[in-house]
Design an enzyme around this catalytic site. Structure first.
Site, mmCIF file in Angstrom:
data_model
loop_
_atom_site.group_PDB
_atom_site.id
_atom_site.type_symbol
_atom_site.label_atom_id
_atom_site.label_comp_id
_atom_site.label_asym_id
_atom_site.label_seq_id
_atom_site.Cartn_x
_atom_site.Cartn_y
_atom_site.Cartn_z
ATOM 1 N N LYS A 115 0.840 -1.197 0.000
ATOM 2 C CA LYS A 115 0.000 0.000 0.000
ATOM 3 C C LYS A 115 0.879 1.252 0.000
ATOM 4 C CE LYS A 115 -3.390 2.481 2.746
ATOM 5 N NZ LYS A 115 -4.351 2.503 3.841
ATOM 6 N N GLU A 143 10.417 -4.737 4.514
ATOM 7 C CA GLU A 143 10.457 -6.143 4.090
ATOM 8 C C GLU A 143 10.169 -6.257 2.597
ATOM 9 O OE1 GLU A 143 8.879 -4.919 6.676
ATOM 10 O OE2 GLU A 143 8.988 -6.265 8.406
ATOM 11 N N GLY A 199 -4.798 -1.713 4.916
ATOM 12 C CA GLY A 199 -4.042 -2.878 4.447
ATOM 13 C C GLY A 199 -4.752 -4.186 4.739
ATOM 14 N N ARG A 200 -5.261 -4.328 5.975
ATOM 15 C CA ARG A 200 -5.906 -5.594 6.360
ATOM 16 C C ARG A 200 -7.305 -5.728 5.781
ATOM 17 N NH1 ARG A 200 -4.783 -2.104 10.271
ATOM 18 N NH2 ARG A 200 -6.403 -1.237 11.608
ATOM 19 N N GLU A 256 -4.927 -6.203 14.761
ATOM 20 C CA GLU A 256 -4.400 -4.901 14.350
ATOM 21 C C GLU A 256 -5.523 -3.862 14.415
ATOM 22 O OE1 GLU A 256 -2.561 -3.866 10.300
ATOM 23 O OE2 GLU A 256 -0.807 -4.510 11.404
ATOM 24 N N HIS A 315 -6.095 -32.789 18.202
ATOM 25 C CA HIS A 315 -5.008 -33.623 18.725
ATOM 26 C C HIS A 315 -3.882 -32.775 19.285
ATOM 27 C CE1 HIS A 315 -6.897 -37.223 17.080
ATOM 28 N NE2 HIS A 315 -7.283 -36.413 16.104
ATOM 29 N N LYS A 340 9.225 -0.759 14.083
ATOM 30 C CA LYS A 340 9.812 -0.508 12.747
ATOM 31 C C LYS A 340 10.921 0.529 12.869
ATOM 32 C CE LYS A 340 5.567 -0.903 9.988
ATOM 33 N NZ LYS A 340 4.662 -0.163 9.133
HETATM 34 O O1 F6P Z 1 3.111 -2.596 9.722
HETATM 35 C C1 F6P Z 1 1.783 -2.938 9.588
HETATM 36 C C2 F6P Z 1 1.304 -2.665 8.194
HETATM 37 O O2 F6P Z 1 1.224 -1.312 7.974
HETATM 38 C C3 F6P Z 1 -0.032 -3.336 7.943
HETATM 39 O O3 F6P Z 1 -1.097 -2.586 8.394
HETATM 40 C C4 F6P Z 1 0.018 -3.510 6.470
HETATM 41 O O4 F6P Z 1 -0.940 -4.422 6.013
HETATM 42 C C5 F6P Z 1 1.435 -3.988 6.299
HETATM 43 O O5 F6P Z 1 2.173 -3.228 7.225
HETATM 44 C C6 F6P Z 1 2.019 -3.831 4.917
HETATM 45 O O6 F6P Z 1 1.985 -2.513 4.511
HETATM 46 P P1 F6P Z 1 2.175 -2.107 3.003
HETATM 47 O O7 F6P Z 1 1.072 -2.718 2.216
HETATM 48 O O8 F6P Z 1 2.145 -0.616 2.978
HETATM 49 O O9 F6P Z 1 3.515 -2.630 2.540
#
Ligand code: F6P
Length: 560
Positions: A211, A217, A283-284, A369, A400, A524
């Site tokens: 987003k 990452e 995002g979620r 979240e 189990h 972060k």
């Molecule tokens: O760090 C949490 C977050 O902002 C989530 O809310 C989001 O889904 C995820 O990181 C990834 O964010 P992006 O889509 O901006 O890479």
């Protein structure tokens, strides 16, 4: 100024619920025995989902009081405000419009928010995603050697990963035979290394899904993937040593999904190969936006359209149904009941469908979240406990492993059991329908949890007296059963929207902003600050607290 939240603990319903909870003696055996209509009355239909709430620890009075609570905190008004595009994400001053992503093209009246023609924009991007998906599926989109795409690698994390991977697994039988999607999320380089190890670069397409297009990452993995592409194309003799050739390789093997198309261009991905969305999609809550591009490729535009229709059916139910029959709102209110009045700390989601094996992980981000907050949307402290811990694994595996604690432990763990009537793989073991056997477990577990087994019943089996206590099942362990005809795209959309609105209802009762996530920021920022110390920078190391410094020093000693 935003409307201040209503403190739920000051409502008359809250007071009444407290008294009701103190007086309540849960007795599911007795309640069912005395009330032959209980199951029927508390079983509701939500689009294709049959939802049986009758094994919850509620009486008609509980449900009525919860509905009154919803009324007193103006739950439906706030839902309407969300649908209309009011800035209910107060701390980020944003509208919250994931529901607009699944409005039918012909929806009336058109949705215009902050001057944006939302429906037109949504349909335009959907059209671009679908056209691209068709190009990839038909083989018209090719890599540098003219080969069609065989593997799509989605690079993203959090909402840019969990939704797509969960739905991909859930709808695996709908995936085109000659296509595979893999998902890289973790910055642990193992993830990208393993997912690319056996890939042919000439038939691989990367989708960088972010987003913000700033996530450490995802951008790191995207750079690693780009290098892997160049190196492996060159190793196969498919890439000249020139910037133009490298640029062309990226143009043919990388697309992006983001709200920040300028940053996509900075990365080197042609903006023509990028699909946008908007800051009003959290995002979620984004799997049904262009973030689902990998899915649209895998299952095709028609099935993706069915997925969206499933979401929309639940949005409509939630918008139009009175609280007492409104499945997402009732389930959210039941969660409030358990968390705030019966002291539940966690909530289990137990899919009896192997294809839903990532659903609990998906729900962990959606719910925790969203509702893991200690302040309300006006900045004041919450007045009661908020978000419970969500967790789960598919049945029967969980039986189990951890069900012992749900059946006989000291904690109250409300659990949702989810199953489908018709499996994608209807295998038989000799004369036995294995899926029916599987579902016998689904039915048995909620029955055991609700009704338990008394000491007399244990004794009647001839059990030695000394062992009787260990073999008693107290019962009155609350469950909700959700049964769908089959795991179709529409059903998957319905399940996701159901939990989105459950989460919404809880957030409104607690007065929190379910759409921000400031709690992820500090870690972060510190990771960026600590990175030089971890790379051996003595000055940076010296500024760390003793515990962190000691750990990093030990890491540096251990490192080869
Ligand atoms: O760090 C949490 C977050 O902002 C989530 O809310 C989001 O889904 C995820 O990181 C990834 O964010 P992006 O889509 O901006 O890479």
């Amino acid at each position: 100024m935003p409307t201040p939240p209503i403190d739920p603990t000051t409502t008359s319903a809250w007071q009444a619920l407290s008294e009701h909870a103190s007086a309540l003696r849960p007795d599911l055996r007795g309640w069912f025995a005395d009330d032959p209509d209980r199951a029927q009355r508390l079983t509701l239909q939500l689009a294709d989902l049959t939802v049986d709430l009758s094994k919850n620890l509620v009486t008609d009075e509980t449900v009525a009081l919860l509905a009154r609570l919803a009324d007193e905190v103006h739950l439906t008004d706030r839902f309407d405000a969300m649908l209309a595009g009011e800035h209910i994400n107060v701390t980020e001053d944003r509208a919250v419009l994931h529901t607009a992503l699944r409005r039918p093209a012909e929806a009336e009246p058109a949705l215009v928010v902050d001057g944006q023609h939302v429906d037109d924009d949504v349909q335009a991007v959907l059209g671009e995603v679908f056209a691209f998906a068709e190009q990839v599926r038909s083989g018209e989109w090719t890599g540098v050697t003219g080969e069609p795409v065989r593997t799509v690698v989605n690079i993203g994390i959090g909402g840019s990963d969990l939704g797509p991977v969960m739905v991909y697994e859930a709808l695996e039988p709908y995936v085109a035979d000659d296509l595979e999607v893999r998902f890289v999320s973790n910055i642990d380089p193992t993830d990208l290394a393993q997912k690319t190890a056996d890939l042919d670069p000439t038939t691989t397409l990367f989708i960088v899904a972010s987003k913000t297009f700033t996530t450490l990452e995802t951008l790191t993995n995207a750079r690693l993937a780009r290098q892997w592409l160049w190196d492996s194309l060159a190793a196969g003799g498919h890439l000249e040593d020139s910037d133009d050739a490298r640029r062309e390789a990226v143009a043919k093997h990388f697309v992006a999904v983001s709200t920040a198309l300028d940053k996509v261009a900075d990365f080197g991905i042609d903006p023509d190969n990028a699909f946008g969305f908007w800051d009003w999609v959290g995002g979620r809550y984004s799997v049904d936006s262009a973030i689902g591009t990998s899915l649209a490729i895998a299952i095709g535009p028609d099935a993706f359209g069915d997925l969206l229709a499933g979401f929309h059916a639940v949005d409509e139910h939630t918008r139009t149904t009175p609280v007492a029959q409104n499945v997402p709102f009732l389930m959210g209110l039941l969660n409030v009941w358990y968390v705030n009045f019966l002291d539940a700390h966690t909530h289990a989601v137990l899919p009896y469908a192997q294809q839903l094996h990532r659903f609990p992980a998906y729900l962990q981000q959606l719910t925790m979240e969203s509702n893991g907050k200690s302040v309300r949307w006006d900045g004041t402290p919450v007045t009661t406990q908020t978000g419970e811990v969500y967790w789960g694994e598919p049945g029967t595996n969980g039986q189990h492993a951890f069900y012992q604690l749900i059946h006989q432990g000291t904690r109250l763990i409300p659990a949702d059991f989810i199953a489908v009537a018709n499996p994608a793989y209807p295998l038989r073991d000799g004369g036995t329908d294995v899926h029916a056997l599987f579902l016998a477990n689904f039915f048995a577990q909620t029955k055991a949890l609700a009704f338990g087994k008394t000491a007399d019943e244990v004794r009647a089996e001839g059990t030695a007296e000394a062992v009787v206590p260990a073999r008693v099942f107290p019962g009155n362990r609350p469950t909700t059963s959700i049964l769908a005809p089959a795991l179709t795209p529409a059903v998957v959309g319905q399940l996701i929207a159901l939990y989105e609105h459950i989460t919404f209802a809880q957030g409104v009762v607690w007065g929190i902003d379910s759409f921000d996530q400031w709690g992820v920021e500090l870690g972060k920022k510190l990771a960026t600050e600590i990175a030089p110390a971890v790379q051996g920078d003595a000055a940076a190391l010296a500024t760390q607290d003793p515990s962190t410094r000691g750990l990093i020093e030990r890491y540096l000693e251990l490192r080869d």
